[in-house]
Enzyme design. Structure first.
Site, PDB file in Angstrom:
ATOM      1  N   SER A 105      -6.702  -7.694  -9.884  1.00  0.00           N
ATOM      2  CA  SER A 105      -5.371  -8.998  -9.567  1.00  0.00           C
ATOM      3  C   SER A 105      -5.458  -8.911  -8.407  1.00  0.00           C
ATOM      4  O   SER A 105      -5.490  -8.205  -7.333  1.00  0.00           O
ATOM      5  CB  SER A 105      -4.205  -8.478 -10.592  1.00  0.00           C
ATOM      6  OG  SER A 105      -3.140  -7.353 -10.992  1.00  0.00           O
TER       7      SER A 105
ATOM      8  N   PHE B  68       6.971  -0.705   7.010  1.00  0.00           N
ATOM      9  CA  PHE B  68       7.544  -1.594   5.679  1.00  0.00           C
ATOM     10  C   PHE B  68       7.646   0.090   5.275  1.00  0.00           C
ATOM     11  O   PHE B  68       8.722  -0.280   3.413  1.00  0.00           O
ATOM     12  CB  PHE B  68       6.505  -2.315   5.510  1.00  0.00           C
ATOM     13  CG  PHE B  68       7.297  -3.025   4.285  1.00  0.00           C
ATOM     14  CD1 PHE B  68       8.416  -4.156   3.895  1.00  0.00           C
ATOM     15  CD2 PHE B  68       6.345  -2.583   3.218  1.00  0.00           C
ATOM     16  CE1 PHE B  68       8.610  -3.771   2.725  1.00  0.00           C
ATOM     17  CE2 PHE B  68       6.894  -3.428   1.601  1.00  0.00           C
ATOM     18  CZ  PHE B  68       8.090  -4.752   1.695  1.00  0.00           C
TER      19      PHE B  68
ATOM     20  N   ASP C 181      15.101  -7.741  -3.704  1.00  0.00           N
ATOM     21  CA  ASP C 181      15.894  -7.521  -2.746  1.00  0.00           C
ATOM     22  C   ASP C 181      17.101  -8.110  -2.232  1.00  0.00           C
ATOM     23  O   ASP C 181      16.752  -9.365  -2.218  1.00  0.00           O
ATOM     24  CB  ASP C 181      15.625  -6.685  -1.550  1.00  0.00           C
ATOM     25  CG  ASP C 181      14.514  -5.375  -1.951  1.00  0.00           C
ATOM     26  OD1 ASP C 181      15.298  -4.512  -2.260  1.00  0.00           O
ATOM     27  OD2 ASP C 181      13.028  -5.205  -2.275  1.00  0.00           O
TER      28      ASP C 181
ATOM     29  N   GLU D   4      -2.466 -10.023  -5.218  1.00  0.00           N
ATOM     30  CA  GLU D   4      -1.407 -10.480  -5.038  1.00  0.00           C
ATOM     31  C   GLU D   4      -1.187 -11.176  -3.457  1.00  0.00           C
ATOM     32  O   GLU D   4      -2.297 -10.947  -2.649  1.00  0.00           O
ATOM     33  CB  GLU D   4      -0.287  -9.451  -4.875  1.00  0.00           C
ATOM     34  CG  GLU D   4       1.376 -10.057  -4.568  1.00  0.00           C
ATOM     35  CD  GLU D   4       2.271  -9.074  -4.509  1.00  0.00           C
ATOM     36  OE1 GLU D   4       1.870  -8.476  -5.918  1.00  0.00           O
ATOM     37  OE2 GLU D   4       3.473  -8.843  -3.699  1.00  0.00           O
TER      38      GLU D   4
ATOM     39  N   HIS E  79      -4.829  -4.079  -9.355  1.00  0.00           N
ATOM     40  CA  HIS E  79      -4.082  -4.661  -8.000  1.00  0.00           C
ATOM     41  C   HIS E  79      -3.924  -5.065  -6.277  1.00  0.00           C
ATOM     42  O   HIS E  79      -3.500  -3.616  -5.748  1.00  0.00           O
ATOM     43  CB  HIS E  79      -2.564  -4.999  -8.360  1.00  0.00           C
ATOM     44  CG  HIS E  79      -1.792  -5.744  -8.027  1.00  0.00           C
ATOM     45  ND1 HIS E  79      -1.420  -7.201  -8.614  1.00  0.00           N
ATOM     46  CD2 HIS E  79      -0.148  -6.088  -7.036  1.00  0.00           C
ATOM     47  CE1 HIS E  79      -0.987  -8.104  -8.314  1.00  0.00           C
ATOM     48  NE2 HIS E  79      -0.177  -7.476  -6.881  1.00  0.00           N
TER      49      HIS E  79
HETATM   50  P1  FAD Z   1      14.887  -3.113 -11.375  1.00  0.00           P
HETATM   51  O1  FAD Z   1      14.462  -2.429 -12.024  1.00  0.00           O
HETATM   52  O2  FAD Z   1      16.255  -3.413 -12.059  1.00  0.00           O
HETATM   53  O3  FAD Z   1      15.389  -1.363 -10.322  1.00  0.00           O
HETATM   54  C1  FAD Z   1      14.646  -0.709  -9.412  1.00  0.00           C
HETATM   55  C2  FAD Z   1      15.299   0.758  -8.842  1.00  0.00           C
HETATM   56  O4  FAD Z   1      16.643   0.538  -9.418  1.00  0.00           O
HETATM   57  C3  FAD Z   1      15.613   1.159 -10.885  1.00  0.00           C
HETATM   58  O5  FAD Z   1      13.632   1.920 -10.948  1.00  0.00           O
HETATM   59  C4  FAD Z   1      16.300   2.100 -10.934  1.00  0.00           C
HETATM   60  O6  FAD Z   1      16.562   3.539 -10.733  1.00  0.00           O
HETATM   61  C5  FAD Z   1      17.834   1.396  -9.930  1.00  0.00           C
HETATM   62  N1  FAD Z   1      18.471   1.033 -10.473  1.00  0.00           N
HETATM   63  C6  FAD Z   1      18.818  -0.036 -10.469  1.00  0.00           C
HETATM   64  N2  FAD Z   1      20.105  -0.410 -11.036  1.00  0.00           N
HETATM   65  C7  FAD Z   1      20.507   0.795 -10.820  1.00  0.00           C
HETATM   66  C8  FAD Z   1      22.168   1.542 -11.554  1.00  0.00           C
HETATM   67  N3  FAD Z   1      22.849   0.559 -11.508  1.00  0.00           N
HETATM   68  N4  FAD Z   1      21.774   2.444 -11.132  1.00  0.00           N
HETATM   69  C9  FAD Z   1      21.694   3.489 -10.401  1.00  0.00           C
HETATM   70  N5  FAD Z   1      19.860   3.209  -9.878  1.00  0.00           N
HETATM   71  C10 FAD Z   1      19.876   1.692 -10.543  1.00  0.00           C
HETATM   72  N6  FAD Z   1      10.903  -8.627  -4.250  1.00  0.00           N
HETATM   73  C11 FAD Z   1      10.724  -9.391  -4.129  1.00  0.00           C
HETATM   74  O7  FAD Z   1      11.747 -10.480  -3.486  1.00  0.00           O
HETATM   75  N7  FAD Z   1       9.773 -10.614  -4.562  1.00  0.00           N
HETATM   76  C12 FAD Z   1       8.636 -10.454  -5.185  1.00  0.00           C
HETATM   77  O8  FAD Z   1       7.317 -11.631  -4.934  1.00  0.00           O
HETATM   78  C13 FAD Z   1       8.333  -9.198  -5.169  1.00  0.00           C
HETATM   79  N8  FAD Z   1       7.886  -8.546  -5.462  1.00  0.00           N
HETATM   80  C14 FAD Z   1       7.177  -6.967  -5.875  1.00  0.00           C
HETATM   81  C15 FAD Z   1       5.847  -6.802  -6.468  1.00  0.00           C
HETATM   82  C16 FAD Z   1       6.104  -5.355  -6.806  1.00  0.00           C
HETATM   83  C17 FAD Z   1       4.565  -4.697  -7.980  1.00  0.00           C
HETATM   84  C18 FAD Z   1       6.191  -4.397  -6.557  1.00  0.00           C
HETATM   85  C19 FAD Z   1       6.290  -2.576  -6.967  1.00  0.00           C
HETATM   86  C20 FAD Z   1       7.982  -4.480  -5.778  1.00  0.00           C
HETATM   87  C21 FAD Z   1       8.043  -6.036  -5.563  1.00  0.00           C
HETATM   88  N9  FAD Z   1       9.860  -6.496  -5.345  1.00  0.00           N
HETATM   89  C22 FAD Z   1       9.595  -8.140  -5.136  1.00  0.00           C
HETATM   90  C23 FAD Z   1      10.193  -5.662  -4.325  1.00  0.00           C
HETATM   91  C24 FAD Z   1      11.517  -5.450  -5.520  1.00  0.00           C
HETATM   92  O9  FAD Z   1      12.377  -6.610  -5.614  1.00  0.00           O
HETATM   93  C25 FAD Z   1      12.046  -4.083  -4.748  1.00  0.00           C
HETATM   94  O10 FAD Z   1      11.505  -3.157  -4.660  1.00  0.00           O
HETATM   95  C26 FAD Z   1      13.809  -4.113  -5.650  1.00  0.00           C
HETATM   96  O11 FAD Z   1      14.541  -3.201  -5.222  1.00  0.00           O
HETATM   97  C27 FAD Z   1      14.048  -3.298  -6.451  1.00  0.00           C
HETATM   98  O12 FAD Z   1      12.827  -4.622  -7.834  1.00  0.00           O
HETATM   99  P2  FAD Z   1      12.778  -4.553  -9.376  1.00  0.00           P
HETATM  100  O13 FAD Z   1      11.875  -4.859 -10.361  1.00  0.00           O
HETATM  101  O14 FAD Z   1      12.052  -2.745  -9.854  1.00  0.00           O
HETATM  102  O15 FAD Z   1      14.571  -3.803 -10.049  1.00  0.00           O
END
Ligand code: FAD
Length: 306
Positions: free
Chosen positions: A19, A223, A113, A21, A273
């Site tokens: 896939s 980054f 983020d 991105e 990916h």
């Molecule tokens: P979550 O899964 O909600 O949390 C991430 C981690 O934070 C968890 O593993 C957990 O251990 C820790 N955590 C969360 N809440 C708590 C808490 N309350 N206490 C302790 N620990 C906690 N960002 C964008 O803005 N746009 C995008 O399109 C985008 N695409 C991405 C695609 C991929 C494949 C990846 C890997 C990242 C992408 N990101 C994107 C970045 C992502 O948004 C960031 O890494 C963000 O900081 C975490 O998102 P998540 O969905 O992993 O969060």
């Protein structure tokens, strides 16, 4: 050399799914480049192509426009990234419905983020989904068919330890995620160890390695530091002195990515990916190395734009 290596089997390309991105383009020139890239990569028959969603939801309209154009003008299957940062539940639900109405059924659900960028302190919106696990639950409730989530072979920088990190991944999968896509990494042992930890925690969905071909080592190193991905010293040494030599940089980047992907194939990985940065050249070359051929053969495989 062992001629029976998995990556050298003549049928290996048939066993591998890829896939790609993309990010939504900001201007006409970037838009033109993205469409050249999709044209070039489409014949490789990726299982889907995903379109990112900017920090703080800042690209909402551009992401939707890009996804819409992919549906209208290509044979590719799009997946829309979606974040819940800085949005109320109602706003997030509205975006979900907007994508579903466009005909999108695949999503990559992310917390996102803060608008200040990677590394800035994250505070959930008081009326919003607190994390990606809650967003997955909302997507599933709305009828999304295929939900991917993020995974972190080196753990997310905010996770105090691997157990917390894996626990969040498990919550996302329990809520309906079908696959995890990893943050980029350069040390395959870290990925393998992470997959083992996830399996031991009862997570059985595919954990697809996210591969970042290094188009610009300086940018990648910068980054990586902010998103908690380790840049090994050997990698820095390979790109050392190539800042003003783009041709050699590109050749080294292709070799580095091919080495990583071929090693993962040897370890039994069959899904990849690619973070393309909207450029086809390196992703196309690496796919070729792992036996993925353009359907319709050479006349479809136009040379990449410079
Ligand atoms: P979550 O899964 O909600 O949390 C991430 C981690 O934070 C968890 O593993 C957990 O251990 C820790 N955590 C969360 N809440 C708590 C808490 N309350 N206490 C302790 N620990 C906690 N960002 C964008 O803005 N746009 C995008 O399109 C985008 N695409 C991405 C695609 C991929 C494949 C990846 C890997 C990242 C992408 N990101 C994107 C970045 C992502 O948004 C960031 O890494 C963000 O900081 C975490 O998102 P998540 O969905 O992993 O969060």
């Amino acid at each position: 050399m062992n001629q029976f290596r998995l990556s050298r089997r003549p049928d290996i390309g048939d066993q591998i799914d890829v896939s790609f991105e993309f990010f939504p383009p900001k201007n006409d020139a970037m838009e033109a480049r993205l469409w050249e890239t999709t044209e070039r990569l489409q014949p490789l028959s990726p299982s889907f192509v995903s379109v990112t969603y900017g920090a703080g939801g800042s690209t909402r309209e551009r992401t939707a426009r890009t996804v819409e154009r992919i549906i209208r003008e290509t044979a590719l299957t799009p997946a829309a990234h979606l974040t819940c940062v800085d949005a109320t539940r109602e706003e997030a639900d509205q975006v979900i419905r907007q994508f579903l109405d466009l005909g999108v059924s695949r999503f990559v659900a992310l917390r996102g983020d803060p608008a200040e960028g990677v590394g800035a302190r994250y505070t959930p919106h008081p009326g919003g989904y607190a994390n990606a696990a809650e967003l997955v639950e909302a997507l599933a409730r709305h009828g999304a068919k295929d939900i991917s989530v993020a995974a972190y072979p080196e753990k997310h920088p905010e996770s105090p330890d691997f157990a917390t990190d894996i626990d969040m991944l498990k919550r996302k999968v329990d809520n309906g995620a079908k696959r995890a896509i990893t943050q980029f990494f350069f040390d395959n042992d870290l990925y393998e160890r992470y997959v083992e930890r996830a399996r031991r925690a009862g997570i059985y969905v595919p954990i697809v390695p996210g591969i970042l071909p290094v188009h610009n080592f300086g940018q990648v190193a910068n980054f990586a530091g902010r998103c908690g991905a380790h840049v090994p010293a050997w990698l820095a040494e390979r790109f050392e002195g190539l800042e003003k030599d783009p041709q050699t940089h590109a050749l080294v980047a292709a070799a580095v990515a091919a080495e990583q992907v071929l090693d993962l194939v040897e370890r039994g990985v069959s899904d990849f990916h690619f973070y393309t940065m909207n450029r086809a050249d390196l992703a196309f070359a690496i796919c070729h190395m792992i036996g993925i051929r353009a359907n319709g053969a050479s006349e479809d495989a136009k040379p990449a734009a410079a």
